[in-house]
Design a protein around this motif. Structure first.
Motif, PDB file in Angstrom:
ATOM      1  N   LEU A 130     -89.548 -72.724 -20.695  1.00  0.00           N
ATOM      2  CA  LEU A 130     -89.059 -73.785 -19.830  1.00  0.00           C
ATOM      3  C   LEU A 130     -87.976 -74.603 -20.522  1.00  0.00           C
ATOM      4  CD1 LEU A 130     -92.388 -75.069 -18.219  1.00  0.00           C
ATOM      5  CD2 LEU A 130     -90.560 -73.784 -17.108  1.00  0.00           C
ATOM      6  N   GLN A 131     -88.141 -74.830 -21.832  1.00  0.00           N
ATOM      7  CA  GLN A 131     -87.122 -75.574 -22.575  1.00  0.00           C
ATOM      8  C   GLN A 131     -85.797 -74.836 -22.527  1.00  0.00           C
ATOM      9  OE1 GLN A 131     -88.347 -76.563 -26.519  1.00  0.00           O
ATOM     10  NE2 GLN A 131     -90.300 -77.422 -25.870  1.00  0.00           N
ATOM     11  N   GLN A 132     -85.846 -73.516 -22.645  1.00  0.00           N
ATOM     12  CA  GLN A 132     -84.617 -72.745 -22.617  1.00  0.00           C
ATOM     13  C   GLN A 132     -83.942 -72.810 -21.255  1.00  0.00           C
ATOM     14  OE1 GLN A 132     -85.836 -68.859 -23.798  1.00  0.00           O
ATOM     15  NE2 GLN A 132     -86.271 -69.436 -25.925  1.00  0.00           N
ATOM     16  N   GLN A 133     -84.718 -73.095 -20.196  1.00  0.00           N
ATOM     17  CA  GLN A 133     -84.166 -73.117 -18.857  1.00  0.00           C
ATOM     18  C   GLN A 133     -83.732 -74.508 -18.403  1.00  0.00           C
ATOM     19  OE1 GLN A 133     -87.203 -71.358 -16.448  1.00  0.00           O
ATOM     20  NE2 GLN A 133     -87.075 -69.371 -17.451  1.00  0.00           N
ATOM     21  N   GLN A 134     -83.878 -75.512 -19.243  1.00  0.00           N
ATOM     22  CA  GLN A 134     -83.442 -76.858 -18.875  1.00  0.00           C
ATOM     23  C   GLN A 134     -81.941 -76.861 -18.609  1.00  0.00           C
ATOM     24  OE1 GLN A 134     -85.111 -79.689 -18.380  1.00  0.00           O
ATOM     25  NE2 GLN A 134     -87.108 -78.773 -18.793  1.00  0.00           N
ATOM     26  N   ASP A 135     -81.550 -77.492 -17.517  1.00  0.00           N
ATOM     27  CA  ASP A 135     -80.125 -77.554 -17.172  1.00  0.00           C
ATOM     28  C   ASP A 135     -79.382 -78.419 -18.185  1.00  0.00           C
ATOM     29  OD1 ASP A 135     -77.776 -77.144 -15.846  1.00  0.00           O
ATOM     30  OD2 ASP A 135     -78.119 -78.720 -14.358  1.00  0.00           O
ATOM     31  N   ARG A 136     -78.153 -78.055 -18.453  1.00  0.00           N
ATOM     32  CA  ARG A 136     -77.272 -78.858 -19.289  1.00  0.00           C
ATOM     33  C   ARG A 136     -75.834 -78.590 -18.856  1.00  0.00           C
ATOM     34  NH1 ARG A 136     -78.487 -76.895 -25.227  1.00  0.00           N
ATOM     35  NH2 ARG A 136     -80.589 -77.448 -24.494  1.00  0.00           N
ATOM     36  N   HIS A 137     -74.997 -79.590 -18.940  1.00  0.00           N
ATOM     37  CA  HIS A 137     -73.614 -79.442 -18.492  1.00  0.00           C
ATOM     38  C   HIS A 137     -72.764 -80.550 -19.098  1.00  0.00           C
ATOM     39  CE1 HIS A 137     -74.576 -82.741 -15.769  1.00  0.00           C
ATOM     40  NE2 HIS A 137     -75.583 -82.033 -15.279  1.00  0.00           N
ATOM     41  N   GLN A 138     -71.462 -80.457 -18.876  1.00  0.00           N
ATOM     42  CA  GLN A 138     -70.564 -81.479 -19.395  1.00  0.00           C
ATOM     43  C   GLN A 138     -70.676 -82.769 -18.570  1.00  0.00           C
ATOM     44  OE1 GLN A 138     -66.524 -80.471 -20.309  1.00  0.00           O
ATOM     45  NE2 GLN A 138     -67.060 -78.568 -21.365  1.00  0.00           N
ATOM     46  N   LYS A 139     -70.048 -83.797 -19.084  1.00  0.00           N
ATOM     47  CA  LYS A 139     -70.150 -85.144 -18.517  1.00  0.00           C
ATOM     48  C   LYS A 139     -69.756 -85.184 -17.046  1.00  0.00           C
ATOM     49  CE  LYS A 139     -68.318 -89.819 -19.219  1.00  0.00           C
ATOM     50  NZ  LYS A 139     -67.497 -90.686 -20.082  1.00  0.00           N
ATOM     51  N   ILE A 140     -70.494 -85.993 -16.277  1.00  0.00           N
ATOM     52  CA  ILE A 140     -70.167 -86.246 -14.873  1.00  0.00           C
ATOM     53  C   ILE A 140     -69.690 -87.688 -14.753  1.00  0.00           C
ATOM     54  CG2 ILE A 140     -71.167 -86.565 -12.575  1.00  0.00           C
ATOM     55  CD1 ILE A 140     -72.878 -84.159 -13.048  1.00  0.00           C
ATOM     56  N   ARG A 141     -68.620 -87.894 -13.992  1.00  0.00           N
ATOM     57  CA  ARG A 141     -68.042 -89.224 -13.826  1.00  0.00           C
ATOM     58  C   ARG A 141     -68.270 -89.725 -12.405  1.00  0.00           C
ATOM     59  NH1 ARG A 141     -65.193 -86.170 -17.282  1.00  0.00           N
ATOM     60  NH2 ARG A 141     -64.347 -87.157 -19.162  1.00  0.00           N
ATOM     61  N   TYR A 142     -68.689 -90.972 -12.287  1.00  0.00           N
ATOM     62  CA  TYR A 142     -68.737 -91.624 -10.982  1.00  0.00           C
ATOM     63  C   TYR A 142     -67.306 -92.000 -10.583  1.00  0.00           C
ATOM     64  CZ  TYR A 142     -73.798 -92.223 -11.493  1.00  0.00           C
ATOM     65  OH  TYR A 142     -75.138 -92.011 -11.638  1.00  0.00           O
ATOM     66  N   VAL A 143     -66.957 -91.762  -9.326  1.00  0.00           N
ATOM     67  CA  VAL A 143     -65.648 -92.169  -8.833  1.00  0.00           C
ATOM     68  C   VAL A 143     -65.838 -92.985  -7.562  1.00  0.00           C
ATOM     69  CG1 VAL A 143     -64.391 -90.232  -9.835  1.00  0.00           C
ATOM     70  CG2 VAL A 143     -65.355 -89.988  -7.557  1.00  0.00           C
ATOM     71  N   ARG A 144     -64.964 -93.948  -7.364  1.00  0.00           N
ATOM     72  CA  ARG A 144     -65.035 -94.788  -6.170  1.00  0.00           C
ATOM     73  C   ARG A 144     -63.622 -95.228  -5.809  1.00  0.00           C
ATOM     74  NH1 ARG A 144     -67.257 -97.981 -10.351  1.00  0.00           N
ATOM     75  NH2 ARG A 144     -65.953 -99.754 -10.931  1.00  0.00           N
ATOM     76  N   GLU A 145     -63.516 -95.889  -4.677  1.00  0.00           N
ATOM     77  CA  GLU A 145     -62.217 -96.351  -4.184  1.00  0.00           C
ATOM     78  C   GLU A 145     -61.467 -97.128  -5.258  1.00  0.00           C
ATOM     79  OE1 GLU A 145     -60.599 -99.424  -0.737  1.00  0.00           O
ATOM     80  OE2 GLU A 145     -62.435 -98.251  -0.384  1.00  0.00           O
ATOM     81  N   GLY A 146     -60.208 -96.755  -5.473  1.00  0.00           N
ATOM     82  CA  GLY A 146     -59.385 -97.425  -6.469  1.00  0.00           C
ATOM     83  C   GLY A 146     -59.312 -96.730  -7.801  1.00  0.00           C
ATOM     84  N   ASP A 147     -60.131 -95.691  -8.037  1.00  0.00           N
ATOM     85  CA  ASP A 147     -60.099 -94.956  -9.307  1.00  0.00           C
ATOM     86  C   ASP A 147     -58.986 -93.922  -9.289  1.00  0.00           C
ATOM     87  OD1 ASP A 147     -62.205 -96.359 -10.327  1.00  0.00           O
ATOM     88  OD2 ASP A 147     -63.710 -94.807  -9.944  1.00  0.00           O
ATOM     89  N   ILE A 148     -58.434 -93.662 -10.474  1.00  0.00           N
ATOM     90  CA  ILE A 148     -57.450 -92.598 -10.629  1.00  0.00           C
ATOM     91  C   ILE A 148     -57.938 -91.666 -11.720  1.00  0.00           C
ATOM     92  CG2 ILE A 148     -55.965 -93.802 -12.318  1.00  0.00           C
ATOM     93  CD1 ILE A 148     -53.576 -92.583 -10.652  1.00  0.00           C
ATOM     94  N   LEU A 149     -57.825 -90.355 -11.467  1.00  0.00           N
ATOM     95  CA  LEU A 149     -58.286 -89.323 -12.393  1.00  0.00           C
ATOM     96  C   LEU A 149     -57.091 -88.538 -12.904  1.00  0.00           C
ATOM     97  CD1 LEU A 149     -61.336 -87.930 -10.386  1.00  0.00           C
ATOM     98  CD2 LEU A 149     -61.471 -89.206 -12.527  1.00  0.00           C
TER      99      LEU A 149
END
Length: 510
Positions: A130-149
């Protein structure tokens, strides 16, 4: 202790790879003679691509005005619970969130998966699996009105709408940036999933359909010992042999065909099957906590910038001393407290450039966010070192643009949803209507500068009175009045509107 050779080699490879992805040569690859324009237009989108959970509208990139600026622009509307499929493009991109909120993932090559599930403590065999199957991924960013990426060329990204209203984003792709060595005329999006359509050229969509039909016939006739090959969709995996993909990912053939988008008709934006996209991310943060964390990120990045600032005997950095995996790729432009120019009665101007978001130094892009209140003016000015791609996000304004011959190339009203390209050095003035005016302007250099023609910091104010008197054939008194008639900087009240209002009040009294 000396570093291990293998680790050192891997680190250098990652840094050189990403530095090559970000590095820009100078000057920019602009086409000479493309900006001989005697007329500008406020443009509406001309190409529409519908999908299961949204719509993508784009402006024709071969229009002369877009060829002048060397850019392409698209507007994406993602419905609630909609997911813009993972993709990357052949040129750097700036994305401004017009309204709504959601999540964005930007996948930096070679960087670790810094978001990972919690590990269980049991030492049993089942627990270890189960430990080997734990999800992992790169950073996720919250975005909202007025943000620029900021999205470097070739970097994969996705976006999800977790709000209750549509998420609208306007995106500029800098096709003539030196990072793009593929196609200077047209942006190309490479999707990693689904069966997407071309966002910028309807004729190309029809051509693609004919090409796929021809390829399908060819594969059916030339199946070889494995039998007829099934052609995939229009994503990157679609052109590979399904058996190859099954071997590469160690999955069954059906899963490999799913990767290829076989039979997927959902389009570029798809509906998430569950009622919410389940990902690893910090939960329970209030908006104040998010803003506090963003401020800390800016402070840490500023400290790194000060530490790596080149000395007089050092030409420039080579990118190897940058912390690539912790690059800040998002900035908020709608916070009034961070405005560069502010007047409580007139509005505000906010900018983001390589000084506030250092990654823009490699992308060679910047942006300006403007808010004009009722009847306020953005005084006549010109962009010293960049083209300006202005998109109206709210309200209406009267806009005039003048070229190098003193000819008026645009004199019309600009309203929400329209886009106007103003070439470098063309002079421009904006006056908001009674409902105000808001815009986002993308600039084609990392530190765009403007020069006002009126106001306290203007060119007129900087000239000696005698020079003005002789240049305009006016008296010294008129020259002095011309210099000092305005005490504001970039934003000013409309005197004509004020006098018209006063006249209207007098008429109503009479």
């Amino acid at each position: 202790m000396a570093p291990k050779p293998v680790l050192l080699s891997v680190s250098l490879c990652v840094l050189v790879l990403f530095n090559g992805c970000l590095a820009q040569s100078h000057p920019r690859q602009r086409q000479m003679g493309e900006c001989r324009l005697n007329r500008l237009d406020a443009l509406e989108p001309t190409i529409r691509t519908e999908a299961e959970a949204g719509v993508i509208e784009s402006w024709e990139p071969n229009d002369q005005q877009f060829r002048c600026a060397g850019v392409a622009v698209a507007r994406r509307t993602i419905e609630p619970n909609g997911l813009l499929l993972p993709q990357y493009s052949n040129a750097p991109e700036l994305v401004y969130i017009v309204r709504g909120r959601g999540l964005s993932g930007i996948l930096l090559p070679g960087c670790p998966e810094s978001y990972e599930g919690s590990l269980q403590q049991s030492q049993g065999e089942q627990s270890r699996r189960l430990q080997q199957q734990q999800d992992r991924h790169q950073k996720i960013r919250y975005v909202r009105e007025g943000d620029i990426l900021a999205l470097p060329a070739g970097v994969a990204h996705w976006c999800y709408n977790e709000g209750e209203s549509p998420l609208v984003a306007i995106s500029l792709i800098d096709t003539t940036n030196s990072a793009n060595q593929l196609d200077q005329r047209r942006p190309r999006h490479f999707y990693l999933a689904g069966n997407p359509e071309d966002e910028f050229q309807q004729e190309h969509q029809r051509y693609g359909q004919r090409r796929r039909q021809q390829q399908r016939q060819h594969h059916l006739l030339a199946g070889g010992e494995h039998g007829p090959r099934q052609l995939g969709g229009d994503n990157v995996f679609g052109g590979f042999d399904a058996q190859f993909l099954a071997d590469v990912f160690n999955v069954d053939i059906e899963t490999a065909r799913r990767l290829q988008g076989v039979g997927d008709n959902r389009g570029n934006i798809v509906m998430v099957e569950s009622r919410h996209l389940e990902t690893l991310r910090p939960r329970g943060w209030s908006r104040e906590e998010q803003e506090r964390e963003e401020r800390r990120e800016r402070e840490r990045e500023s400290e790194r910038e000060r530490e790596r600032r080149p000395s007089p005997w050092r030409r420039d950095d080579n990118g190897l001393d940058e912390t690539i995996c912790s690059l800040r790729l998002k900035e908020s432009m709608d916070d009034p407290s961070r405005a560069d120019i502010y007047n409580p009665d007139l509005g505000r101007i906010s900018t983001v450039n390589s000084l506030t978001l250092p990654v823009l130094r490699w992308l060679q892009l910047s942006a300006e966010r403007g808010v004009l209140y009722k009847d306020a003016m953005y005084v006549p000015h010109w962009n010293l070192n960049a083209h300006s791609v202005c998109y109206a996000t709210k309200g209406r304004a009267q806009v005039q643009v003048v070229d190098d011959f003193g000819e008026t190339v645009f004199d019309d009203e600009m309203r929400e949803g329209q886009l106007l390209i103003v070439p470098q050095n063309f002079a421009m003035v904006k006056r908001a209507s009674s409902e105000g005016f808001e815009w986002i302007a993308f600039k084609t250099t990392d530190n765009a500068m403007i020069s006002p023609l009126a106001g306290r910091t203007s060119a007129i104010r900087a000239f000696p009175e005698e020079v003005l008197a002789n240049a305009f054939q006016i008296s010294r008194e008129d020259a002095r009045r011309l210099k000092f008639s305005r005490h504001e900087t970039a934003l000013a009240p409309s005197i004509r509107s004020s006098s018209e209002s006063a006249s209207a009040r007098i008429r109503s009294v009479v």
